[in-house]
Design an enzyme around this catalytic site. Structure first.
Site, PDB file in Angstrom:
ATOM      1  N   CYS A  92       0.831  -1.220   0.000  1.00 19.01           N
ATOM      2  CA  CYS A  92       0.000   0.000   0.000  1.00 19.01           C
ATOM      3  C   CYS A  92       0.858   1.260   0.000  1.00 19.01           C
ATOM      4  O   CYS A  92       1.781   1.399   0.803  1.00 19.01           O
ATOM      5  CB  CYS A  92      -0.922  -0.007   1.215  1.00 19.01           C
ATOM      6  SG  CYS A  92      -1.967   1.469   1.324  1.00 19.01           S
ATOM      7  N   GLU A 124      -6.161   3.819   8.844  1.00 19.82           N
ATOM      8  CA  GLU A 124      -6.922   2.695   9.378  1.00 19.82           C
ATOM      9  C   GLU A 124      -8.010   3.273  10.303  1.00 19.82           C
ATOM     10  O   GLU A 124      -7.716   3.757  11.394  1.00 19.82           O
ATOM     11  CB  GLU A 124      -5.968   1.771  10.164  1.00 19.82           C
ATOM     12  CG  GLU A 124      -6.659   0.724  11.001  1.00 19.82           C
ATOM     13  CD  GLU A 124      -7.713  -0.104  10.262  1.00 19.82           C
ATOM     14  OE1 GLU A 124      -7.433  -0.608   9.156  1.00 19.82           O
ATOM     15  OE2 GLU A 124      -8.828  -0.230  10.789  1.00 19.82           O
ATOM     16  N   CYS A 127      -7.405   2.205  -5.236  1.00 17.27           N
ATOM     17  CA  CYS A 127      -7.086   1.634  -3.916  1.00 17.27           C
ATOM     18  C   CYS A 127      -5.586   1.541  -3.708  1.00 17.27           C
ATOM     19  O   CYS A 127      -4.866   1.020  -4.552  1.00 17.27           O
ATOM     20  CB  CYS A 127      -7.593   0.199  -3.804  1.00 17.27           C
ATOM     21  SG  CYS A 127      -9.321   0.022  -3.617  1.00 17.27           S
TER      22      CYS A 127
END
Ligand code: SAH
Length: 348
Positions: A122, A167, A340
């Site tokens: 990521c 998160e 994403c």
């Protein structure tokens, strides 16, 4: 008080604003007026609160500031996706994305500046400088998305996903407050059914959400249903095993009766074997779920590659014959690094 010492009034609840007025000899009902100006009308200055007296406005001015976000840069993809670089009051930048489809427009919002989880694949993990966003900063991203949806696509925002930077379960309180405002009459009056929170999987927090009877949907990034492999890609799995995760999700389902969405990327040479497929099928059978197989978006120098289409087909076939709902999702906004895992403030 200088502006730096003043509190952001949008960090206060309505009751706290009420207390402030009462303690300063003003009327309690002012709180409701101020709250509406701040949230449903979204004004940026106390001067704009035109139904308050000058004295009241001065009282507020002397004690508070109104922090708000600014769109620093907006990019549009050839597929209609919009990415915003959003500047926060302290100069930090986060990104949010607006994704139009035939039937709906989805806003993908950030919950933190950067992220502490270090998932190997990521782009957000590469950013340093981590702080939690305030509820107002999360809410404002949705307001911007809502305005852009009306302006560019001609219809209101329909869905929100917490799949941007960060998160959300590591900034739980503020995320919950933001969702409270997004869904409240004083805010945007959106249904919580149209909101989805995506997490890398923190079992304790998943149980807490279940206990608090939240009404939004839950997505969990799985990426491998084999502990040793998942731990490599997602270090959070080292202390939170798949068994613990499953346990918390069973609890979630027992309380909310809402099936969970699993997000899954298939990488060449990593999770492209029969044992990986079998493990996912087994994991998916534990509780009612839906699986979104998402396309891998390459980020610089990570060496990972999306597996061949036949592997996705094999996954899909195996899951479907086990009676599991599976969607294969194509990426949107790749040309502007809005897909994403690509949110990394690259424009700066
Ligand atoms: N922290 C949350 C939400 C942010 S990431 C979470 O982990 O779910 C949103 C989704 O994008 C997650 O499913 C994440 O695993 C996925 N993702 C991250 N990097 C990606 C990449 N390079 N390509 C495709 N998906 C990625």
């Amino acid at each position: 008080m200088s502006d730096i010492e003043k509190r952001d009034i949008r960090a206060l609840s309505k009751d706290e604003i009420k207390d402030f007025f009462v303690n300063n000899g003003d009327k309690a009902f002012r709180a409701k007026q101020v709250y509406e100006w701040l949230w449903s009308k979204g004004v940026h200055t106390f001067e704009d609160m035109t139904n308050l007296s000058i004295v009241t406005r001065e009282l507020l001015n002397n004690n508070f500031v109104i922090n708000h976000i600014n769109v620093d840069e907006m990019q549009r993809s050839s597929d209609g996706t919009i990415k915003n670089a959003i500047k926060l009051y302290d100069g930090n930048i986060v990104e949010s994305v607006l994704i139009p489809t035939d039937k709906r427009t989805t806003a993908c919002v950030s919950s933190q500046v950067g992220c502490a989880l270090n998932c190997a694949f990521c782009a957000t993990a590469r950013l340093k400088n981590m702080r939690n966003l305030g509820a107002d900063e999360i809410y404002d991203q949705v307001v911007v998305a809502h305005q852009q949806s009306n302006l560019y696509y001609g219809h209101p925002l329909s869905n929100i996903v917490f799949m941007g930077m960060g998160e959300p379960l590591m900034n739980y309180e503020e995320v919950i407050k933001a969702i409270g405002m997004i869904t409240s009459d004083e805010g945007l009056q959106m249904s919580p059914r149209r909101i989805m929170l995506s997490t890398a999987g923190l079992p304790k927090m998943i149980k807490r959400m279940a206990d608090e009877d939240v009404k939004f949907g839950l997505a969990v990034s799985i990426h491998s249903a084999i502990d040793s492999k998942r731990s490599k890609m997602m270090p959070i799995n080292q202390k939170n095993s798949l068994a613990d995760l499953a346990d918390s999700l069973v609890y979630w389902y027992s309380k909310t009766k809402r099936r969970v969405t699993y997000e899954y990327v298939i990488w060449d040479g990593f999770n492209d074997k029969k044992e990986d497929i079998d493990a996912l099928v087994k994991f998916a059978k534990i509780l009612p779920c839906k699986i979104n197989i998402i396309e891998y978006n390459e980020i610089e120098e990570d060496g990972f590659k999306q597996a061949a289409p036949e592997v996705t087909d094999a996954y899909q076939k195996a899951l479907e014959s086990a009676g599991i709902v599976v969607n294969v999702r194509r990426s949107r906004g790749k040309d502007i690094d809005a897909a994403c895992g690509q949110l990394a403030n690259k424009h700066k």
